[in-house]
Motif scaffolding. Structure first.
Motif, short mmCIF file in Angstrom:
data_model
loop_
_atom_site.label_atom_id
_atom_site.label_comp_id
_atom_site.label_asym_id
_atom_site.label_seq_id
_atom_site.Cartn_x
_atom_site.Cartn_y
_atom_site.Cartn_z
N MET A 291 0.81 -1.21 0.00
CA MET A 291 0.00 0.00 0.00
C MET A 291 0.85 1.26 0.00
N GLY A 292 0.26 2.32 -0.49
CA GLY A 292 0.99 3.57 -0.54
C GLY A 292 0.12 4.78 -0.27
N TRP A 293 0.77 5.84 0.14
CA TRP A 293 0.14 7.16 0.24
C TRP A 293 0.62 8.01 -0.94
N TYR A 294 -0.33 8.64 -1.59
CA TYR A 294 -0.06 9.51 -2.71
C TYR A 294 -0.52 10.93 -2.34
N ARG A 295 -0.02 11.90 -3.09
CA ARG A 295 -0.53 13.25 -2.92
C ARG A 295 -0.56 13.94 -4.27
N GLN A 296 -1.48 14.89 -4.37
CA GLN A 296 -1.61 15.69 -5.58
C GLN A 296 -1.79 17.14 -5.20
N ALA A 297 -0.81 17.95 -5.57
CA ALA A 297 -0.89 19.38 -5.34
C ALA A 297 -1.54 20.04 -6.55
N MET B 184 2.72 12.48 9.77
CA MET B 184 3.46 13.54 9.09
C MET B 184 3.93 14.55 10.12
N ASN B 185 5.24 14.69 10.24
CA ASN B 185 5.84 15.62 11.20
C ASN B 185 6.62 16.70 10.46
N ASN B 186 6.88 17.78 11.17
CA ASN B 186 7.66 18.89 10.60
C ASN B 186 7.13 19.27 9.21
N LEU B 187 5.83 19.48 9.13
CA LEU B 187 5.20 19.77 7.84
C LEU B 187 5.68 21.10 7.27
N LYS B 188 5.76 21.12 5.95
CA LYS B 188 6.22 22.29 5.21
C LYS B 188 5.12 22.76 4.26
N PRO B 189 5.16 24.02 3.85
CA PRO B 189 4.13 24.50 2.90
C PRO B 189 4.08 23.66 1.63
N GLU B 190 5.19 23.13 1.19
CA GLU B 190 5.20 22.31 -0.03
C GLU B 190 4.55 20.95 0.16
N ASP B 191 4.18 20.60 1.38
CA ASP B 191 3.42 19.37 1.61
C ASP B 191 1.92 19.57 1.36
N THR B 192 1.52 20.80 1.10
CA THR B 192 0.11 21.07 0.83
C THR B 192 -0.36 20.31 -0.39
N THR C 96 -7.95 13.39 1.31
CA THR C 96 -8.07 14.30 2.44
C THR C 96 -7.10 15.47 2.24
N GLN C 97 -7.62 16.68 2.39
CA GLN C 97 -6.84 17.88 2.11
C GLN C 97 -5.91 18.20 3.27
N VAL C 98 -4.65 18.41 2.96
CA VAL C 98 -3.66 18.88 3.92
C VAL C 98 -3.17 20.24 3.45
N THR C 99 -3.31 21.23 4.31
CA THR C 99 -2.87 22.58 4.00
C THR C 99 -1.90 23.04 5.07
N VAL C 100 -0.69 23.38 4.65
CA VAL C 100 0.34 23.83 5.58
C VAL C 100 0.59 25.31 5.32
N SER C 101 0.19 26.13 6.26
CA SER C 101 0.27 27.57 6.06
C SER C 101 0.27 28.27 7.40
N SER C 102 0.97 29.39 7.44
CA SER C 102 0.96 30.21 8.66
C SER C 102 -0.09 31.30 8.56
#
Length: 114
Positions: A34-40, A81-89, A108-114
Protein backbone atom coordinates in the motif's frame (compact mmCIF):
# COMPACT_ATOMS: atom_id res chain seq x y z
CA UNK A 1 -13.58 -4.33 -4.88
CA UNK A 2 -11.70 -2.49 -2.15
CA UNK A 3 -12.76 1.08 -1.47
CA UNK A 4 -10.76 3.68 0.43
CA UNK A 5 -11.84 6.48 2.77
CA UNK A 6 -9.11 8.91 3.73
CA UNK A 7 -9.34 11.21 6.76
CA UNK A 8 -7.25 13.27 9.16
CA UNK A 9 -6.27 16.19 6.97
CA UNK A 10 -6.60 19.82 7.92
CA UNK A 11 -4.90 23.18 8.22
CA UNK A 12 -1.64 23.17 10.13
CA UNK A 13 1.19 25.63 10.62
CA UNK A 14 4.68 24.91 9.27
CA UNK A 15 6.47 22.57 11.64
CA UNK A 16 3.23 21.00 12.79
CA UNK A 17 2.05 17.40 12.59
CA UNK A 18 -0.92 15.46 11.27
CA UNK A 19 -1.86 11.79 11.21
CA UNK A 20 -3.79 10.58 8.20
CA UNK A 21 -5.88 7.44 8.16
CA UNK A 22 -7.15 5.35 5.27
CA UNK A 23 -9.95 2.94 6.00
CA UNK A 24 -10.31 0.18 3.43
CA UNK A 25 -13.40 -1.87 2.83
CA UNK A 26 -12.94 -5.48 1.83
CA UNK A 27 -11.05 -8.29 3.50
CA UNK A 28 -8.35 -8.47 0.83
CA UNK A 29 -6.72 -5.21 1.98
CA UNK A 30 -3.93 -7.11 3.72
CA UNK A 31 -2.55 -8.68 0.54
CA UNK A 32 -1.63 -5.42 -1.11
CA UNK A 33 1.50 -3.36 -0.84
CA UNK A 34 0.00 0.00 0.00
CA UNK A 35 0.99 3.57 -0.54
CA UNK A 36 0.14 7.16 0.24
CA UNK A 37 -0.06 9.51 -2.71
CA UNK A 38 -0.53 13.25 -2.92
CA UNK A 39 -1.61 15.69 -5.58
CA UNK A 40 -0.89 19.38 -5.34
CA UNK A 41 -2.77 21.92 -7.50
CA UNK A 42 -1.51 21.83 -11.06
CA UNK A 43 0.74 18.83 -10.42
CA UNK A 44 0.54 15.11 -11.07
CA UNK A 45 -0.31 12.67 -8.34
CA UNK A 46 2.86 11.28 -6.75
CA UNK A 47 3.65 8.37 -4.47
CA UNK A 48 5.20 9.65 -1.24
CA UNK A 49 5.32 6.53 0.96
CA UNK A 50 4.79 2.80 0.58
CA UNK A 51 4.71 -0.23 2.86
CA UNK A 52 5.50 -3.73 1.67
CA UNK A 53 5.44 -6.67 4.10
CA UNK A 54 6.61 -4.38 6.88
CA UNK A 55 9.29 -2.66 4.86
CA UNK A 56 8.78 0.99 4.01
CA UNK A 57 9.95 3.39 1.33
CA UNK A 58 9.68 7.17 1.11
CA UNK A 59 10.09 9.80 -1.54
CA UNK A 60 13.06 12.05 -0.90
CA UNK A 61 10.99 15.17 -0.06
CA UNK A 62 9.31 13.43 2.90
CA UNK A 63 12.07 11.11 4.08
CA UNK A 64 12.74 11.52 7.78
CA UNK A 65 9.48 13.41 8.35
CA UNK A 66 6.71 10.99 7.32
CA UNK A 67 6.05 7.49 8.65
CA UNK A 68 3.72 5.00 6.99
CA UNK A 69 2.17 2.11 8.91
CA UNK A 70 -0.75 -0.28 8.61
CA UNK A 71 -3.07 -2.30 10.81
CA UNK A 72 -4.32 -5.21 8.75
CA UNK A 73 -6.72 -6.30 11.50
CA UNK A 74 -8.45 -2.92 11.16
CA UNK A 75 -7.99 -2.67 7.38
CA UNK A 76 -6.41 0.73 7.98
CA UNK A 77 -3.35 2.52 6.61
CA UNK A 78 -1.75 5.46 8.41
CA UNK A 79 0.59 8.30 7.57
CA UNK A 80 2.22 10.21 10.41
CA UNK A 81 3.46 13.54 9.09
CA UNK A 82 5.84 15.62 11.20
CA UNK A 83 7.66 18.89 10.60
CA UNK A 84 5.20 19.77 7.84
CA UNK A 85 6.22 22.29 5.21
CA UNK A 86 4.13 24.50 2.90
CA UNK A 87 5.20 22.31 -0.03
CA UNK A 88 3.42 19.37 1.61
CA UNK A 89 0.11 21.07 0.83
CA UNK A 90 -1.90 18.67 -1.31
CA UNK A 91 -4.78 16.23 -1.36
CA UNK A 92 -3.58 12.92 0.06
CA UNK A 93 -4.86 9.55 -1.15
CA UNK A 94 -4.14 5.92 -0.40
CA UNK A 95 -4.08 3.06 -2.90
CA UNK A 96 -2.02 0.10 -4.00
CA UNK A 97 1.67 0.94 -4.17
CA UNK A 98 2.24 -0.96 -7.42
CA UNK A 99 0.32 -2.00 -10.50
CA UNK A 100 -3.03 -0.78 -11.67
CA UNK A 101 -4.59 1.29 -8.88
CA UNK A 102 -7.97 0.45 -7.43
CA UNK A 103 -10.72 3.08 -7.38
CA UNK A 104 -9.49 6.28 -5.78
CA UNK A 105 -11.15 7.63 -2.65
CA UNK A 106 -12.06 11.27 -2.18
CA UNK A 107 -8.74 12.04 -0.51
CA UNK A 108 -8.07 14.30 2.44
CA UNK A 109 -6.84 17.88 2.11
CA UNK A 110 -3.66 18.88 3.92
CA UNK A 111 -2.87 22.58 4.00
CA UNK A 112 0.34 23.83 5.58
CA UNK A 113 0.27 27.57 6.06
CA UNK A 114 0.96 30.21 8.66
Amino acid sequence: QVQFVESGGGLVQPGGSLRLSCAASGSIFSIYAMGWYRQAPGKQRELVASIISGGTNYADPVKGRFTISRDNAKNTLYLQMNNLKPEDTAVYYCNKAFGVPLSWGQGTQVTVSS
